[in-house]
Design an enzyme around this catalytic site. Sequence first.
Site, PDB file in Angstrom:
ATOM      1  N   LEU A 134      50.968   0.169  -4.106  1.00 52.76           N
ATOM      2  CA  LEU A 134      49.753   0.182  -4.906  1.00 52.76           C
ATOM      3  C   LEU A 134      48.639   0.720  -4.015  1.00 52.76           C
ATOM      4  O   LEU A 134      48.598   0.408  -2.817  1.00 52.76           O
ATOM      5  CB  LEU A 134      49.387  -1.227  -5.396  1.00 52.76           C
ATOM      6  CG  LEU A 134      50.321  -1.901  -6.390  1.00 52.76           C
ATOM      7  CD1 LEU A 134      49.881  -3.348  -6.633  1.00 52.76           C
ATOM      8  CD2 LEU A 134      50.370  -1.145  -7.712  1.00 52.76           C
ATOM      9  N   ASP A 135      47.734   1.506  -4.587  1.00 56.88           N
ATOM     10  CA  ASP A 135      46.599   1.986  -3.807  1.00 56.88           C
ATOM     11  C   ASP A 135      45.836   0.803  -3.214  1.00 56.88           C
ATOM     12  O   ASP A 135      45.809  -0.289  -3.799  1.00 56.88           O
ATOM     13  CB  ASP A 135      45.649   2.794  -4.690  1.00 56.88           C
ATOM     14  CG  ASP A 135      46.262   4.113  -5.157  1.00 56.88           C
ATOM     15  OD1 ASP A 135      47.294   4.508  -4.583  1.00 56.88           O
ATOM     16  OD2 ASP A 135      45.704   4.716  -6.084  1.00 56.88           O
ATOM     17  N   VAL A 136      45.163   1.042  -2.103  1.00 52.83           N
ATOM     18  CA  VAL A 136      44.427  -0.027  -1.420  1.00 52.83           C
ATOM     19  C   VAL A 136      43.455  -0.753  -2.352  1.00 52.83           C
ATOM     20  O   VAL A 136      43.422  -1.988  -2.382  1.00 52.83           O
ATOM     21  CB  VAL A 136      43.685   0.532  -0.177  1.00 52.83           C
ATOM     22  CG1 VAL A 136      42.782  -0.533   0.432  1.00 52.83           C
ATOM     23  CG2 VAL A 136      44.687   1.020   0.861  1.00 52.83           C
ATOM     24  N   VAL A 138      43.569  -1.151  -5.522  1.00 53.95           N
ATOM     25  CA  VAL A 138      44.213  -1.652  -6.743  1.00 53.95           C
ATOM     26  C   VAL A 138      44.811  -3.030  -6.485  1.00 53.95           C
ATOM     27  O   VAL A 138      45.452  -3.266  -5.466  1.00 53.95           O
ATOM     28  CB  VAL A 138      45.314  -0.681  -7.218  1.00 53.95           C
ATOM     29  CG1 VAL A 138      46.023  -1.225  -8.454  1.00 53.95           C
ATOM     30  CG2 VAL A 138      44.722   0.693  -7.503  1.00 53.95           C
TER      31      VAL A 138
END
Length: 299
Positions: A134-136, A138
């Site tokens: 997951l993106d940082v 998110v």
Amino acid sequence: MRTIETSIVPEGAEGARFSDYACEAFAHLASRKGVKKAIKRGEVLVDGAPAGTGLRLRPGQRIDFLSGERAPGTIYRLDLRVVYEDEWIAVVVKPPGVPVRGNAFKTLEHALPGALAPSREPDALAFPDPVHRLDVPVSGLLLAAKTARARAVLGRAFEGREIVKRYRAVVTGRVDAPGVIESLVGGRDAVTDYHPLRSVPSIKNEWLTLVELRPRTGRTHQLRVHMAEAGLPILGDARYGPPGRVLKGKGLFLSAVGLAFRHPASGEPLDIAIDEPEKFGLRLDRELRMWERHSGGGQ
């Protein structure tokens, strides 16, 4: 290192390439490339001796795969919410702002050993391993493997697009009907389904809409790119949203809220879900109240 899986070469396999045989015989191996890497790391023994990359098999040979897992080292103490856990897998809620992996100490990977119980399976990993990212900024559901076999099976499931991921986001703009976005992300085909759940008028943004997003592909930043390209940037997106629209201290309004997949050991279908973060609803309510006060309650 300890043995995590053993196979005796059967009759009829004489002369077969080791990499071809291993992909079928060992459940924890995902590809021929993985087999070759294991051989180079010295994790494969044939009749007690290290295997070579050009190995041809004979019936009756004993093949042992050894655990090459590194020690988990110092654990990053993070209060993680564990949604599901058994001997093979776990699903936790990643907080926003925490990277899944990386060279830094404060990552989810370093936090998992302190939040989860060690697996008692023979092929248990030295520490739980996140099987996707997951993106940082998110938040939301993150799936981790606790055994070598689970890691391989889930890796193949992600590659085969057999795992359904659901997200919730607050986007800038009004969405009146479901739709599909298809465009290149990072030079590769990408597809996202979106479904509106609630829209409210906004003084600063005209409209805000809570949407459910279902990516059919898994490109880096796919949801953020697709919504921005559609003229519906995700609220709080400093990278893809319009300048000056980031809410100070509020972060990105994007969260992974659902994972549907088959259990890597039992094959049982699992559908794990959480609610979107409380801040999503609070922001919509606040924007609506401000608009009503500003407009005197009229449209």
